[in-house]
Design a protein around this motif. Structure first.
Motif, mmCIF file in Angstrom:
data_model
loop_
_atom_site.group_PDB
_atom_site.id
_atom_site.type_symbol
_atom_site.label_atom_id
_atom_site.label_comp_id
_atom_site.label_asym_id
_atom_site.label_seq_id
_atom_site.Cartn_x
_atom_site.Cartn_y
_atom_site.Cartn_z
ATOM 1 N N SER A 136 42.523 27.592 42.339
ATOM 2 C CA SER A 136 41.242 28.306 42.283
ATOM 3 C C SER A 136 40.603 28.169 40.905
ATOM 4 C CB SER A 136 41.432 29.780 42.641
ATOM 5 O OG SER A 136 42.307 30.419 41.736
ATOM 6 N N LEU A 137 41.416 28.205 39.835
ATOM 7 C CA LEU A 137 40.872 27.977 38.498
ATOM 8 C C LEU A 137 40.350 26.558 38.350
ATOM 9 C CD1 LEU A 137 43.350 29.790 36.086
ATOM 10 C CD2 LEU A 137 40.886 30.171 36.233
ATOM 11 N N GLU A 138 41.116 25.604 38.883
ATOM 12 C CA GLU A 138 40.667 24.215 38.867
ATOM 13 C C GLU A 138 39.344 24.075 39.595
ATOM 14 O OE1 GLU A 138 41.857 19.949 40.891
ATOM 15 O OE2 GLU A 138 43.214 21.642 41.048
ATOM 16 N N THR A 139 39.251 24.716 40.765
ATOM 17 C CA THR A 139 38.022 24.656 41.551
ATOM 18 C C THR A 139 36.866 25.287 40.787
ATOM 19 O OG1 THR A 139 39.306 24.786 43.601
ATOM 20 C CG2 THR A 139 36.952 25.269 43.755
ATOM 21 N N ALA A 140 37.122 26.439 40.146
ATOM 22 C CA ALA A 140 36.061 27.130 39.408
ATOM 23 C C ALA A 140 35.567 26.298 38.224
ATOM 24 C CB ALA A 140 36.563 28.484 38.927
ATOM 25 N N THR A 141 36.499 25.702 37.461
ATOM 26 C CA THR A 141 36.077 24.882 36.324
ATOM 27 C C THR A 141 35.355 23.621 36.792
ATOM 28 O OG1 THR A 141 38.272 23.838 36.259
ATOM 29 C CG2 THR A 141 37.894 25.717 34.806
ATOM 30 N N THR A 142 35.805 23.082 37.922
ATOM 31 C CA THR A 142 35.121 21.924 38.493
ATOM 32 C C THR A 142 33.692 22.278 38.889
ATOM 33 O OG1 THR A 142 37.191 20.972 39.299
ATOM 34 C CG2 THR A 142 35.171 20.232 40.374
ATOM 35 N N ILE A 143 33.529 23.484 39.419
ATOM 36 C CA ILE A 143 32.199 23.921 39.836
ATOM 37 C C ILE A 143 31.298 24.142 38.626
ATOM 38 C CG2 ILE A 143 30.921 25.791 40.946
ATOM 39 C CD1 ILE A 143 33.346 26.096 42.820
ATOM 40 N N THR A 254 23.883 25.040 44.025
ATOM 41 C CA THR A 254 24.939 25.290 45.009
ATOM 42 C C THR A 254 26.297 25.434 44.324
ATOM 43 O OG1 THR A 254 25.143 22.897 45.388
ATOM 44 C CG2 THR A 254 23.720 24.129 46.875
ATOM 45 N N ALA A 255 26.522 24.689 43.246
ATOM 46 C CA ALA A 255 27.773 24.823 42.509
ATOM 47 C C ALA A 255 27.896 26.204 41.879
ATOM 48 C CB ALA A 255 27.870 23.741 41.435
ATOM 49 N N ALA A 256 26.784 26.735 41.374
ATOM 50 C CA ALA A 256 26.800 28.072 40.777
ATOM 51 C C ALA A 256 27.193 29.120 41.811
ATOM 52 C CB ALA A 256 25.436 28.388 40.178
ATOM 53 N N LEU A 257 26.647 29.008 43.004
ATOM 54 C CA LEU A 257 27.008 29.945 44.074
ATOM 55 C C LEU A 257 28.499 29.860 44.377
ATOM 56 C CD1 LEU A 257 24.010 29.436 46.554
ATOM 57 C CD2 LEU A 257 24.488 31.464 45.174
ATOM 58 N N SER A 258 29.019 28.636 44.492
ATOM 59 C CA SER A 258 30.435 28.450 44.791
ATOM 60 C C SER A 258 31.319 29.032 43.701
ATOM 61 C CB SER A 258 30.741 26.965 44.965
ATOM 62 O OG SER A 258 30.130 26.450 46.126
ATOM 63 N N ALA A 259 30.921 28.836 42.441
ATOM 64 C CA ALA A 259 31.734 29.327 41.323
ATOM 65 C C ALA A 259 31.881 30.843 41.379
ATOM 66 C CB ALA A 259 31.106 28.907 40.002
ATOM 67 N N LEU A 260 30.786 31.547 41.626
ATOM 68 C CA LEU A 260 30.836 33.001 41.689
ATOM 69 C C LEU A 260 31.772 33.478 42.787
ATOM 70 C CD1 LEU A 260 27.034 33.825 41.209
ATOM 71 C CD2 LEU A 260 28.880 34.172 39.554
ATOM 72 N N VAL A 261 31.697 32.835 43.938
ATOM 73 C CA VAL A 261 32.510 33.270 45.074
ATOM 74 C C VAL A 261 33.984 32.958 44.854
ATOM 75 C CG1 VAL A 261 32.902 32.989 47.550
ATOM 76 C CG2 VAL A 261 30.571 33.051 46.664
ATOM 77 N N ILE A 262 34.301 31.732 44.378
ATOM 78 C CA ILE A 262 35.706 31.343 44.235
ATOM 79 C C ILE A 262 36.388 32.142 43.128
ATOM 80 C CG2 ILE A 262 35.445 29.462 42.569
ATOM 81 C CD1 ILE A 262 37.707 29.449 45.676
ATOM 82 N N LEU A 263 35.669 32.503 42.069
ATOM 83 C CA LEU A 263 36.261 33.332 41.022
ATOM 84 C C LEU A 263 36.569 34.728 41.539
ATOM 85 C CD1 LEU A 263 34.158 32.299 37.894
ATOM 86 C CD2 LEU A 263 36.602 31.944 38.239
ATOM 87 N N PHE A 264 35.735 35.231 42.438
ATOM 88 C CA PHE A 264 35.942 36.571 42.999
ATOM 89 C C PHE A 264 37.174 36.616 43.893
ATOM 90 C CE2 PHE A 264 35.243 39.646 46.460
ATOM 91 C CZ PHE A 264 35.164 40.812 45.708
ATOM 92 N N ILE A 265 37.380 35.578 44.708
ATOM 93 C CA ILE A 265 38.481 35.630 45.676
ATOM 94 C C ILE A 265 39.770 35.006 45.151
ATOM 95 C CG2 ILE A 265 36.816 35.501 47.569
ATOM 96 C CD1 ILE A 265 37.950 32.659 48.126
ATOM 97 N N GLY A 266 39.713 34.296 43.996
ATOM 98 C CA GLY A 266 40.861 33.524 43.536
ATOM 99 C C GLY A 266 42.137 34.349 43.398
ATOM 100 N N LYS A 267 42.037 35.581 42.878
ATOM 101 C CA LYS A 267 43.219 36.415 42.667
ATOM 102 C C LYS A 267 43.700 37.085 43.946
ATOM 103 C CE LYS A 267 42.208 37.657 37.844
ATOM 104 N NZ LYS A 267 42.001 38.786 36.899
ATOM 105 N N ARG A 268 42.901 37.060 44.988
ATOM 106 C CA ARG A 268 43.192 37.857 46.171
ATOM 107 C C ARG A 268 43.745 37.053 47.339
ATOM 108 N NH1 ARG A 268 38.985 39.446 43.268
ATOM 109 N NH2 ARG A 268 38.639 41.663 42.882
ATOM 110 N N VAL A 269 43.711 35.718 47.235
ATOM 111 C CA VAL A 269 44.058 34.888 48.373
ATOM 112 C C VAL A 269 45.565 34.741 48.514
ATOM 113 C CG1 VAL A 269 43.932 32.538 49.304
ATOM 114 C CG2 VAL A 269 41.904 33.631 48.381
ATOM 115 N N LYS A 270 46.081 34.980 49.728
ATOM 116 C CA LYS A 270 47.472 34.732 50.092
ATOM 117 C C LYS A 270 47.513 33.623 51.140
ATOM 118 C CE LYS A 270 48.556 38.319 47.560
ATOM 119 N NZ LYS A 270 49.145 38.137 46.220
ATOM 120 N N HIS A 271 48.729 33.208 51.477
ATOM 121 C CA HIS A 271 48.882 32.134 52.461
ATOM 122 C C HIS A 271 48.156 32.456 53.772
ATOM 123 C CE1 HIS A 271 51.638 29.881 50.035
ATOM 124 N NE2 HIS A 271 52.487 30.871 49.958
ATOM 125 N N LYS A 272 48.235 33.718 54.208
ATOM 126 C CA LYS A 272 47.683 34.105 55.501
ATOM 127 C C LYS A 272 46.159 34.050 55.527
ATOM 128 C CE LYS A 272 47.777 39.026 54.274
ATOM 129 N NZ LYS A 272 48.339 40.359 54.609
#
Length: 412
Positions: A136-143, A254-272
């Motif tokens: 998620s950090l990789e994705t956020a920095t990429t965005i 569109t990248a800015a929108l993605s960055a905001l969302v992925i940073l918000f959920i990055g700590k909360r995501v589990k396998h399920k």
């Protein structure tokens, strides 16, 4: 989140961030340069067919060379070769469109060396419970890089038509040179990572398990949509919105929108949660494709990119994380090297891409307006069975956490 990463993981993040800064200069603006020279969608399709067809060849060549060279050395070579293609494009000028297929093939080989080793290195250095945090950090920095780079470069190129200080061709040449330098630094950073040479006994996964066959289907279906997305959204921008400045602005927004969302959920995501994340991405992207199909034009195009951009980071972060977890599980249960599984995965991903681009080529010749209007909507339909595959794979992972890496796995 950064404090939980190892020094090697932080080095990887910096390397991948620099690559993400260079990526629009290498890929997106290679396509726009070809469009500017030819104004022919078929030239873009040929360039991307050449790239995805040879990408898997690059993976196989990389696998054969791993017994003599370290993965980080081949990663560095892939970075340099990618950066060389845009320079050749600019140097060839109008003749470049005549060699689109060949130039795309060289780009694909470079991408094969890059992604084979990037996936292998990432899989090796991110084992354990913090993997999604890294992804998620990789994705956020990429965005973040995806916000800055296309916006600045797009407007820089477009202003070459109005400013007396430089031309569009000079702008393309400078952006190609900057991209090459960023890629060289990105590759150099990874050279210090400790990954020893190794020899693969085979280049194919034999006797694949049911789970791995589901992973293959997931990648092929994902690749089918990815192939269409490599050309069609760019064509929609160029035809309905504008030239390089529009490409850069829309990609940045569109990248800015993605960055905001992925940073918000990055700590909360589990396998399920991966099935839900992929499902949300599919639903929003399908809605955007439907909006453009109903209202083809600038308004429909903006709706397409806004809806897709809102969840754009969901797709690869979850698909990639699930793939890494399945690879770890397959290695634990059946043995084999992680490079072998990643190579097999990449083959099926690019089979899907080449098939979809081949279909795009045929149908564009027969009915270009219909393909541009409905192509992405049809391609997104293939993600419905992909969701079933992801559901099965995440249930398998969810029955127990991925085992802690054994010594043999760590050497992989």
């Amino acid at each position: 989140m950064l404090k939980s990463l190892t020094p090697d993981q932080r080095r990887l993040l910096v390397s991948f961030f620099l690559y993400a800064l260079a990526s629009p200069m290498v890929l997106v603006y290679s396509n726009t340069f070809l469009w500017r020279q030819s104004h022919d969608a078929l030239v873009l399709v040929l360039f991307n067919i050449g790239m995805y067809a040879s990408l898997t060849v690059g993976f196989f060549l990389n696998a054969m060379l791993l017994k003599r060279f370290r993965a980080v050395q081949l990663f560095f070579f892939g970075c340099l070769l990618q950066g060389a293609v845009p320079i050749v494009l600019v140097w060839m000028q109008a003749q470049a469109s005549s060699y689109a297929l060949a130039l795309g093939a060289v780009m694909g080989l470079a991408q094969g060396f890059f992604w084979a080793n990037r996936n292998t290195i990432t899989s090796k250095f991110t084992q354990g419970s913090y993997r999604y945090r890294f992804v998620s950090l990789e994705t956020a920095t990429t965005i973040v890089a995806g916000i800055l780079s296309p916006f600045i470069i797009g407007w820089f190129i477009a202003m070459g038509e109005t400013l007396p200080t430089y031309t569009v061709d000079q702008a393309y040449g400078l952006s190609a040179l900057i991209g090459f330098l960023l890629l060289a630094i990105s590759g150099t950073l990874c050279l210090r990572l400790r990954v020893e040479p190794f020899a693969l006994k085979t280049l194919f996964v034999h006797g694949a398990s049911r789970a791995w066959n589901r992973q293959r289907w997931t990648e092929a279906l994902n690749g089918f949509t990815s192939g269409v997305e490599s050309v069609l959204p760019l064509l929609i921008i160029l035809l309905y919105v504008g030239q390089e400045e529009a490409v850069g602005t829309i990609k940045a927004a569109t990248a800015a929108l993605s960055a905001l969302v992925i940073l918000f959920i990055g700590k909360r995501v589990k396998h399920k949660h991966h099935l839900v994340i992929v499902g949300v991405w599919g639903a929003f992207t399908l809605a955007g494709a439907g909006a453009f199909a109903l209202y083809p034009g600038a308004g429909g195009a903006i709706a397409l990119f806004l809806l897709g951009g809102l969840v754009g980071a969901f797709r690869w972060s979850s698909f990639t994380t699930v793939m890494y977890e399945v690879v770890d599980r397959e290695m634990h249960a059946h043995g084999g090297h992680r490079v072998l599984y990643i190579l097999d995965r990449e083959a099926f991903l690019n089979i899907g891409r080449v098939v979809s681009l081949g279909a795009f080529l045929v149908f564009y010749v027969l009915a270009p307006e219909a393909v541009i209007r409905y192509g992405l909507l049809i391609a997104m339909m293939t993600q419905l069975p992909a969701l079933l595959c992801v559901a099965s794979l995440t249930r398998g992972i969810g029955r127990g956490q991925t085992p802690e890496p054994t010594e043999a796995m760590a050497k992989g």
